[in-house]
Design an enzyme around this catalytic site. Structure first.
Site, short mmCIF file in Angstrom:
data_model
loop_
_atom_site.label_atom_id
_atom_site.label_comp_id
_atom_site.label_asym_id
_atom_site.label_seq_id
_atom_site.Cartn_x
_atom_site.Cartn_y
_atom_site.Cartn_z
N GLU A 151 46.51 37.32 31.35
CA GLU A 151 45.81 38.20 32.29
C GLU A 151 46.78 38.68 33.35
OE1 GLU A 151 43.92 34.82 32.86
OE2 GLU A 151 42.14 35.16 31.61
N HIS A 153 47.08 28.77 35.65
CA HIS A 153 46.94 29.96 36.50
C HIS A 153 47.99 29.94 37.60
CE1 HIS A 153 43.01 32.32 36.08
NE2 HIS A 153 43.11 31.60 34.98
#
Length: 324
Positions: free
Chosen positions: A105, A38
């Site tokens: 994402e 991330h």
């Protein structure tokens, strides 16, 4: 026999402390570990997001555990860079590293300034990235012109055996589609019946290799404390697909999550006020046919992580293994 892994949550815990938890997990008897790549936390209050590939070098050196990472090449990270990182970890730690590739994402990928593609386009881009990475890990020179572009790339330091390239999928449709190229599958959930459907879709489409399940849980002294832990540290889990794929900023994620109800929290997190409850839920998931369950204690404090690791190793893991 099902293996039990420790999920290292970069979004919630500083890299230095997370490394200490991984070492403690090995000492407690966990079989493996994993993390996600991330750039940003899900919600601002989580407050962390160390770089997974840098951290994995330290974690593989500090433990003897096999490690995996879920990452999304194609926008924030070029597939050539991803292949080089994978090759280096696999060369230094043979047989101990795998990477799960997903379509990504917006939370992590929007930072390039490029438009965020629709899901169909992201899936086609992912397949291109898989082909590029496989060729590079095989020692080939790669030129590719498509949704990703590569010019005469080669990875020079290669492992004796390329690391497994695993598919990350949350739906039966994606699991079946990815079966054509994946060396294994990882999905996420807490419901044994739904998880079994994902496995069946993957295997039914010819999917090979191990299947893993990431499990979010809140182990605490009582039910109120477990629910409070989930609400405080993992309310983002109530924002499901496809919405969670398209939110660009942690502030927006926090707004969408709001103040979830107890039932909403229970839908995505195993609420475990007693170790026996967690043991029984994990046994159900193991019976669904997973090779590994990767366990994420959502409570982010050092005390909550250490209590989970120690309790799992001392009380829950021996009972799960004796019953299998």
């Amino acid at each position: 026999m099902t293996g039990y892994g420790y999920h290292c949550s970069h979004e919630q815990i500083a890299p230095s402390r997370l490394l200490r938890h991984a070492v403690r997990a090995q000492e407690a008897g966990f079989d493996s570990a994993m993390c996600s790549d991330h750039l940003a936390p899900w919600v601002p209050e989580q407050g962390h997001s160390g770089y997974a590939f840098s951290w994995l070098g330290a974690a593989l050196q500090a433990t003897n555990l096999p490690f995996g990472v879920v990452t999304a090449p194609g926008q924030r990270t070029h597939p050539v860079t991803t292949a080089q990182a994978m090759a280096t970890l696999a060369e230094m730690h043979p047989g101990r590293f795998w990477a799960a590739l997903g379509s990504g994402e917006a939370l992590n990928e929007h930072v390039t300034g490029d438009a965020w593609p629709d899901k169909e386009t992201r899936e086609r881009r992912l397949r291109e990235c898989v082909d590029v990475i496989r060729a590079l890990l095989a020692g080939e020179e790669v030129t590719h012109h498509g949704l990703v572009r590569v010019d005469r790339a080669r990875v020079w330091s290669l492992p004796a055996e390329p690391p497994p390239i695993v598919a990350a999928a949350v739906s039966v449709e994606s699991a079946a589609e990815h079966a054509a190229w994946a060396d294994g599958l990882i999905t996420v959930g807490t419901d044994a019946r739904a998880a079994r459907e994902v496995i069946d879709a993957y295997r039914g489409a010819g999917g090979r290799g191990p299947v893993r399940l990431q499990v979010h849980l809140a182990l605490a002294a009582d039910e109120a404390e477990a629910l409070a832990m989930a609400r405080r540290d993992w309310r983002n889990g109530t924002v499901g697909a496809p919405d969670c794929w398209d939110i660009a900023m942690p502030d927006e994620f926090a707004r969408r999550a709001g103040d979830p109800t107890d039932d909403q929290l229970r839908a995505g997190v195993i609420i475990a006020p007693d170790p026996s409850i967690l043991r029984d839920r994990l046994a159900e998931l193991a019976d669904a046919g997973f090779d590994d369950l990767m366990l994420h204690q959502v409570g982010a404090s050092a005390e909550e992580q250490e209590a989970f690791i120690d309790t799992f190793g001392e009380r829950i893991l021996p009972e799960l293994r004796s019953a299998s």
